[in-house]
Motif scaffolding. Structure first.
Motif, PDB file in Angstrom:
ATOM      1  N   ILE A 124     -13.852 110.606 -76.355  1.00 30.85           N
ATOM      2  CA  ILE A 124     -12.453 110.934 -76.652  1.00 30.85           C
ATOM      3  C   ILE A 124     -12.191 112.416 -76.443  1.00 30.85           C
ATOM      4  O   ILE A 124     -11.204 112.815 -75.841  1.00 30.85           O
ATOM      5  N   GLY A 164      -5.308 104.089 -71.257  1.00 33.23           N
ATOM      6  CA  GLY A 164      -6.244 103.114 -71.806  1.00 33.23           C
ATOM      7  C   GLY A 164      -7.572 103.701 -72.239  1.00 33.23           C
ATOM      8  O   GLY A 164      -8.612 103.118 -72.003  1.00 33.23           O
ATOM      9  N   THR A 165      -7.524 104.849 -72.894  1.00 33.03           N
ATOM     10  CA  THR A 165      -8.764 105.388 -73.452  1.00 33.03           C
ATOM     11  C   THR A 165      -9.431 104.340 -74.325  1.00 33.03           C
ATOM     12  O   THR A 165     -10.644 104.161 -74.312  1.00 33.03           O
ATOM     13  N   LYS A 166      -8.615 103.641 -75.085  1.00 29.87           N
ATOM     14  CA  LYS A 166      -9.186 102.658 -76.002  1.00 29.87           C
ATOM     15  C   LYS A 166     -10.016 101.617 -75.266  1.00 29.87           C
ATOM     16  O   LYS A 166     -11.004 101.124 -75.788  1.00 29.87           O
ATOM     17  N   LEU A 168     -13.614 102.321 -74.782  1.00 33.73           N
ATOM     18  CA  LEU A 168     -14.314 102.416 -76.057  1.00 33.73           C
ATOM     19  C   LEU A 168     -14.673 101.050 -76.632  1.00 33.73           C
ATOM     20  O   LEU A 168     -15.522 100.944 -77.502  1.00 33.73           O
ATOM     21  N   MET A 169     -14.002 100.024 -76.149  1.00 29.00           N
ATOM     22  CA  MET A 169     -14.307  98.672 -76.626  1.00 29.00           C
ATOM     23  C   MET A 169     -15.630  98.172 -76.030  1.00 29.00           C
ATOM     24  O   MET A 169     -16.200  97.205 -76.507  1.00 29.00           O
TER      25      MET A 169
END
Lengths: 329, 329
Positions: free
Chosen positions: B253, B233-235, B238-239
């Motif tokens: 990242i 869940g790197t994303k 970033l949210m």
DNA sequence: TATCAGCACTCATGGATAAGCAGTGCTAAA
DNA sequence: TTTAGCACTGCTTATCCATGAGTGCTGATA
């Protein structure tokens, strides 16, 4: 059609834009074409009319359109030799005897990601041609076993098996022997069938705790046909100037983290294929170049994801090199 | 020290900021504290003086400082119960008997990443306590073998072995038998020693092509002590609104893609530890919460990376739940 | 007929200025 | 000790330049 000079202009614009990521002005091309900017502007105008070039705003320089890239790729670009530097970096991996082919592919694509600053993807799948070569079951403690399956192509899969009740080790051994007898030589994706229609009836007769055992083994073997996904260098593509805003980056990252989306990149065709912008269904702002490979009972896709403004010649050369070297093995 | 009301103000500010990601004004707190904004401003002023709060600019609302978060975490925050929803999502994984513990950890952390919108990391390593339980070598073709090692804890490692010359299968079998005899029961990280000082001298005597064979096996067994890294869940992180610019996202990242950096998150302490901003050496803009686990001869770290503005109470509760469930097994 | 110099025009970019507003700090009174 | 009131600050947004890099077009030229 399109004149010689027009083609030359398109080529120059594509290549300049690939390099500098900035709209190309008519003046820039004067030297190369030995004529005035006005003349070039007229030609550019025509190229825009037939859809090969675009402007970012009314008085900007020109940028290749999707159709422009497509024309460049189909008609202008020429095959290249691998540069000495690229060759050097890849060769040490490709020639490494002690690596499995699979690892060679993964490593090579990692390196290509670094070299090009694009993102690479390797999708692997055990071919249905893989035959079971050997099944081993090794007891760990009274409740746990480890099942190992080796295919004729040298693939190894393993899985833990949990057996709730106390089951007599002899019964387990009987079952395993039977499985080995019946299952060796069958293809990996028909294992569950063989289990159900051949193994089940027999152990039902001869093995006491057959239900527990059968269920345990069935679960263990059922999803052996695993697929692998490897994305390398996500960061690299994000460094490209076209991805200079947070939301676009988030969008791309989300896609790379979504298994289903990445899996859908799979290529069925054996050649090296180029999907520019809307031609791929991953993202309109990227180009994907991919090819299918098939070696040693392992089939898969290697892909490279970059901006549409991609160094097509170099990338194709790199992928070709990898493909040739894989296929040799 | 700090008065009751001041503490309450700090608590309200931290929790409001965690929720809304916007500097908190004095007016916002009037209702909760039953007093005027002027009074609250005076208190805020004091809290800023002693370093628990900060302003983003001279006339902005207040934001917790690193020290403020630290105070909140150490003195204010209270242990919570797992919410029904969170519990529901995790329980199906945690109670799944057919999953290996390792997979339970990975899956749980994936889910926690989704639930919290932070990024999770699992670092795993085979403990040096793992003992070799069985060595199998399976021939694939005349040049290739597959070596499989199973440990007493049910871990399986495998590796391809390439043998250049044609070696008599009998010789291979001899070698494998010998290896099995000598190597079973030794810990996984002393395998190479045993190979060198016990196996080598013996096969040198009894096996004809001993050099080729010895080298092949030595290479195969040498780097079995593999470590695993899984970032999920790197994303998600970033949210978060604090990561709203392209360069910051790229920085984060890049760090998540750098093996060495991620590995350095490893936690040696057994408790659940919180590293806020500069307290961690990953990135000053994040908080990392992590703990060590140790089960079944597998040791590792589970970690959660989020903005400093993190929902500490919930995260701690979640990690606690996982930790308890792992340790039970 | 193709080329090109010259010119008007367009638009992105960046800096300057101003209005609106959400906050604060301070002070004097309750 | 609390609070109402007020001056002040600086972020945000919009508007308005000036600048400059580029274009399209036109009429002259070889």
């Amino acid at each position: 059609m399109i004149s010689n000079r027009q083609e030359k202009i398109l080529k120059l614009i594509v290549e300049d834009y690939i390099k500098n990521a900035r709209p190309v002005s008519s003046k820039t091309l004067c030297n190369a074409l030995m004529c005035s900017s006005a003349t070039i502007r007229a030609e550019m105008n025509y190229l825009e009319e037939i859809g090969l070039l675009e402007k970012t705003h009314i008085s900007s320089g020109r940028v290749p359109s999707e159709k422009g890239y497509r024309y460049y790729v189909d008609n202008i670009m020429e095959p290249q030799k691998l540069s000495g530097e690229d060759m050097l970096k890849l060769q040490t991996i490709v020639d490494n005897k002690s690596l499995v082919v699979n690892d060679i592919i993964l490593k090579s694509m990692e390196i290509i990601s670094e070299l090009t600053h694009y993102t690479t993807i390797v999708l692997g799948k055990h071919s249905s041609e893989n035959l079971v070569q050997k099944v081993e079951v090794i007891p760990i403690d009274s409740n746990n076993l480890v099942a190992i399956v080796v295919t004729d192509k040298g693939h190894v899969e393993h899985k833990s098996i949990y057996i709730s009740d106390n089951v007599d080790p002899d019964e387990i051994k009987k079952t395993v022997d039977l499985i080995n007898k019946l299952i060796v030589g069958t293809s990996i994706d028909s294992v569950s069938e063989v289990l159900e229609y051949q193994v089940k009836p027999i152990i039902a007769k001869y093995v006491r705790q057959h239900e527990v055992l059968y269920n345990a083994f069935y679960n263990a073997f059922n999803d052996f046909a695993s697929e692998s996904i490897k994305v390398s260098g996500t960061k690299n593509i994000l460094m490209q100037p076209e991805f200079n805003n947070a939301d676009k980056i988030r969008e791309i990252i989300s896609k790379f983290e979504d298994k289903d989306i990445v899996e859908s990149i799979k290529e069925e065709d054996n050649g090296i294929n180029i999907y520019i912008g809307s031609e791929n269904n991953f993202d309109d702002d990227v180009t994907i170049i991919k090819t299918k490979y098939m070696i040693n009972g392992e089939e898969g896709t290697i892909a490279l994801v970059g901006p549409k403004r991609m160094d097509y010649e170099r990338v194709i050369t790199l992928l070709n090199y990898i493909k040739e070297n894989i296929d040799e093995k």
